[in-house]
Enzyme design. Structure first.
Site, PDB file in Angstrom:
ATOM      1  N   ASP A 288      -0.939 -23.227 -13.815  1.00 46.09           N
ATOM      2  CA  ASP A 288      -1.543 -23.593 -15.097  1.00 46.09           C
ATOM      3  C   ASP A 288      -2.945 -22.990 -15.195  1.00 46.09           C
ATOM      4  O   ASP A 288      -3.712 -23.008 -14.224  1.00 46.09           O
ATOM      5  CB  ASP A 288      -1.609 -25.121 -15.202  1.00 46.09           C
ATOM      6  CG  ASP A 288      -2.060 -25.575 -16.579  1.00 46.09           C
ATOM      7  OD1 ASP A 288      -1.186 -25.914 -17.403  1.00 46.09           O
ATOM      8  OD2 ASP A 288      -3.283 -25.575 -16.838  1.00 46.09           O
TER       9      ASP A 288
ATOM     10  N   ASN B 256     -10.026 -21.272 -25.656  1.00 45.03           N
ATOM     11  CA  ASN B 256      -9.670 -21.116 -27.075  1.00 45.03           C
ATOM     12  C   ASN B 256     -10.833 -21.520 -27.977  1.00 45.03           C
ATOM     13  O   ASN B 256     -11.142 -20.830 -28.954  1.00 45.03           O
ATOM     14  CB  ASN B 256      -8.469 -22.001 -27.422  1.00 45.03           C
ATOM     15  CG  ASN B 256      -7.147 -21.330 -27.124  1.00 45.03           C
ATOM     16  OD1 ASN B 256      -7.012 -20.126 -27.259  1.00 45.03           O
ATOM     17  ND2 ASN B 256      -6.176 -22.113 -26.705  1.00 45.03           N
TER      18      ASN B 256
ATOM     19  N   ASP C 298      -4.634 -15.921 -26.835  1.00 46.02           N
ATOM     20  CA  ASP C 298      -3.314 -15.282 -26.715  1.00 46.02           C
ATOM     21  C   ASP C 298      -3.386 -14.059 -25.798  1.00 46.02           C
ATOM     22  O   ASP C 298      -2.528 -13.859 -24.939  1.00 46.02           O
ATOM     23  CB  ASP C 298      -2.806 -14.825 -28.094  1.00 46.02           C
ATOM     24  CG  ASP C 298      -2.279 -16.001 -28.909  1.00 46.02           C
ATOM     25  OD1 ASP C 298      -2.232 -17.126 -28.373  1.00 46.02           O
ATOM     26  OD2 ASP C 298      -1.934 -15.778 -30.087  1.00 46.02           O
TER      27      ASP C 298
ATOM     28  N   GLU D  22       0.131 -22.958 -21.734  1.00 46.09           N
ATOM     29  CA  GLU D  22      -0.565 -22.111 -20.750  1.00 46.09           C
ATOM     30  C   GLU D  22      -0.071 -22.425 -19.349  1.00 46.09           C
ATOM     31  O   GLU D  22      -0.798 -22.276 -18.380  1.00 46.09           O
ATOM     32  CB  GLU D  22      -2.088 -22.259 -20.842  1.00 46.09           C
ATOM     33  CG  GLU D  22      -2.590 -23.534 -21.450  1.00 46.09           C
ATOM     34  CD  GLU D  22      -2.466 -24.747 -20.519  1.00 46.09           C
ATOM     35  OE1 GLU D  22      -1.422 -25.428 -20.614  1.00 46.09           O
ATOM     36  OE2 GLU D  22      -3.406 -25.003 -19.745  1.00 46.09           O
TER      37      GLU D  22
HETATM   38  P1  GH3 Z   1      -6.779 -27.947 -17.403  1.00 45.77           P
HETATM   39  O1  GH3 Z   1      -7.715 -27.124 -16.586  1.00 45.77           O
HETATM   40  O2  GH3 Z   1      -6.789 -29.374 -16.994  1.00 45.77           O
HETATM   41  O3  GH3 Z   1      -5.403 -27.383 -17.421  1.00 45.77           O
HETATM   42  O4  GH3 Z   1      -7.351 -27.934 -18.882  1.00 45.77           O
HETATM   43  P2  GH3 Z   1      -6.802 -27.143 -20.138  1.00 45.77           P
HETATM   44  O5  GH3 Z   1      -7.860 -27.101 -21.169  1.00 45.77           O
HETATM   45  O6  GH3 Z   1      -6.270 -25.805 -19.709  1.00 45.77           O
HETATM   46  O7  GH3 Z   1      -5.550 -28.016 -20.556  1.00 45.77           O
HETATM   47  P3  GH3 Z   1      -5.182 -28.694 -21.910  1.00 45.77           P
HETATM   48  O8  GH3 Z   1      -3.767 -29.164 -21.721  1.00 45.77           O
HETATM   49  O9  GH3 Z   1      -6.198 -29.699 -22.325  1.00 45.77           O
HETATM   50  O10 GH3 Z   1      -5.212 -27.535 -22.985  1.00 45.77           O
HETATM   51  C1  GH3 Z   1      -4.279 -26.490 -22.990  1.00 45.77           C
HETATM   52  C2  GH3 Z   1      -4.662 -25.558 -24.070  1.00 45.77           C
HETATM   53  O11 GH3 Z   1      -3.810 -24.408 -24.062  1.00 45.77           O
HETATM   54  C3  GH3 Z   1      -4.596 -26.167 -25.439  1.00 45.77           C
HETATM   55  C4  GH3 Z   1      -3.741 -25.223 -26.219  1.00 45.77           C
HETATM   56  O12 GH3 Z   1      -4.281 -24.958 -27.492  1.00 45.77           O
HETATM   57  C5  GH3 Z   1      -3.749 -23.961 -25.398  1.00 45.77           C
HETATM   58  N1  GH3 Z   1      -2.553 -23.169 -25.619  1.00 45.77           N
HETATM   59  C6  GH3 Z   1      -1.274 -23.520 -25.367  1.00 45.77           C
HETATM   60  N2  GH3 Z   1      -0.442 -22.515 -25.741  1.00 45.77           N
HETATM   61  C7  GH3 Z   1      -1.219 -21.539 -26.257  1.00 45.77           C
HETATM   62  C8  GH3 Z   1      -0.938 -20.259 -26.830  1.00 45.77           C
HETATM   63  O13 GH3 Z   1       0.217 -19.808 -26.932  1.00 45.77           O
HETATM   64  N3  GH3 Z   1      -1.983 -19.518 -27.231  1.00 45.77           N
HETATM   65  C9  GH3 Z   1      -3.265 -19.955 -27.116  1.00 45.77           C
HETATM   66  N4  GH3 Z   1      -4.242 -19.174 -27.521  1.00 45.77           N
HETATM   67  N5  GH3 Z   1      -3.556 -21.169 -26.614  1.00 45.77           N
HETATM   68  C10 GH3 Z   1      -2.551 -21.946 -26.171  1.00 45.77           C
HETATM   69 MG    MG Z   2      -4.577 -25.771 -18.427  1.00 43.13          MG
END
Ligand code: GH3
Ligand code: MG
Length: 337
Positions: free
Chosen positions: A188, A196, A205, A232
């Site tokens: 992850d 973002n 992305d 992610e």
């Molecule tokens: P952690 O270190 O605990 O994993 O924190 P985190 O911020 O990575 O985890 P969290 O689950 O809070 O947020 C995941 C983020 O990933 C939020 C979401 O908008 C982003 N995300 C998920 N899929 C995509 C995608 O396809 N494109 C983009 N740009 N962002 C994405």
């Molecule tokens: Mg994460």
């Protein structure tokens, strides 16, 4: 379904028609020779002189695209061969054309309703058989390509969860049969929400694309699968791998080496990943979801311990215990890390 790795997902194209394989099944040697001669420039040819051999070849050869099947043969007839092909998952979707001396309507209808793609009556017209085989091979190639596309993640270009689920199921069954370990890793991206928020969704992305490609490059072995699990999060499947930690460590390093600046990360100045992995020796009573659940737990723990790190639980075949099954979900792996 073969276990395709991510490279196969990319490399095979509709235009790879020369790779297609046709199995000719006929008890008459001359008939086999005539068809083989006719089609030898179109595709790779395999031959079988009876139904049993045909079924065996269809099971063993993972890449048969089309079967030209005689109906009247001593022993098992063509209808029965087709029925058995359809009843086994690994041969159920192979296209079949009957080539037969049986000319009446009922025979043809029976063949088609059993699921044959086409029905050709002997004596054959070489040009027409060639054209029909070509058309069916093209359809098979298009269907395969569509299937591959449906197993590919649109954003990152690596395998998607659908593909992973299929590969995992096959690898699971193989691991039970072979006694070989089955390793899985959950990966992850750290602080990706902040990435973002700071750089924008488009940049997010692009970062995901780069991370995915780096993971895939670093994985390496032909049967390893790296897939986007969702958002992610990525998942790795490593059949037969005993030493998982060095590999996940290599992946962590590969992402670090991308050097993607992450101004809002509380872990590092660049984008990092956390990984949880399990090397397991699985048995009939274990549940695939439990294995993934365990890897996920380790990932969660890697996050808690500060991110940008790898935690692996290493199962031992002759060791203390096989950790999967009932107790697993409630009992965190003490030897992790
Ligand atoms: P952690 O270190 O605990 O994993 O924190 P985190 O911020 O990575 O985890 P969290 O689950 O809070 O947020 C995941 C983020 O990933 C939020 C979401 O908008 C982003 N995300 C998920 N899929 C995509 C995608 O396809 N494109 C983009 N740009 N962002 C994405
Ligand atoms: Mg994460």
């Amino acid at each position: 379904m073969p276990i395709w790795n991510n490279r196969c997902l990319k490399d095979l194209k509709v235009s790879d028609a020369f790779l297609q394989t046709v199995l000719i099944v006929d008890d008459d040697r001359i008939n086999r020779a005539v068809l083989a001669e006719l089609l030898q420039r179109e595709c790779r040819i395999l031959l079988a002189k009876d139904g049993e051999t045909a079924l065996q070849r269809a099971r063993d050869e993972r890449s048969i695209d089309l079967i030209l099947l005689d109906v009247s043969m001593p022993g098992m007839d063509g209808y029965e061969v087709l029925r058995r092909l359809r009843s086994e998952p690994q041969t159920a979707n192979i296209a079949v054309i009957f080539i037969t001396a049986l000319t009446n309507e009922q025979d043809e209808e029976r063949g088609l309703s059993l699921g044959a793609a086409d029905y050709v009556v002997k004596p054959i017209s070489p040009a027409i058989v060639k054209a029909r085989v070509r058309n069916h091979l093209k359809l098979v190639a298009q269907r395969n390509e569509l299937e591959r596309l449906s197993e590919k993640d649109g954003l990152t270009g690596i395998a998607n969860r659908r593909y992973f689920d299929k590969a995992f199921e096959l690898a699971w069954r193989h691991a039970i049969r072979s006694g070989e370990p089955l390793s899985v890793g959950m990966i992850d991206v750290d602080h990706f929400k902040e990435y973002n928020d700071h750089y924008g969704h488009g940049a997010g992305d692009e970062a995901l694309r780069q991370v995915a490609q780096a993971l895939e490059r670093a994985a390496g072995r032909p049967y390893d699968v790296v897939a986007r699990y969702g958002g992610e999060e990525f998942v790795m499947l490593l059949p037969g791998l005993h030493e998982l930690e060095p590999l996940l460590e290599r992946l962590r390093r590969a992402v670090l080496d991308l050097n993607l600046p992450h101004a809002r990360s509380r872990t590092a100045e660049v984008v990092t990943i956390s990984c949880g992995g399990v090397v397991a020796f699985v048995s009939q009573t274990d549940k695939p979801a439990a294995l993934l659940g365990w890897a996920d737990k380790l990932l969660y723990r890697a996050k808690q311990q500060g991110r940008n790190r790898v935690l692996v639980w290493q199962g031992q075949k002759e060791g203390l215990f096989l950790p999967l099954g009932q107790g697993m979900a409630s009992k965190p792996p003490e030897s992790a890390g």
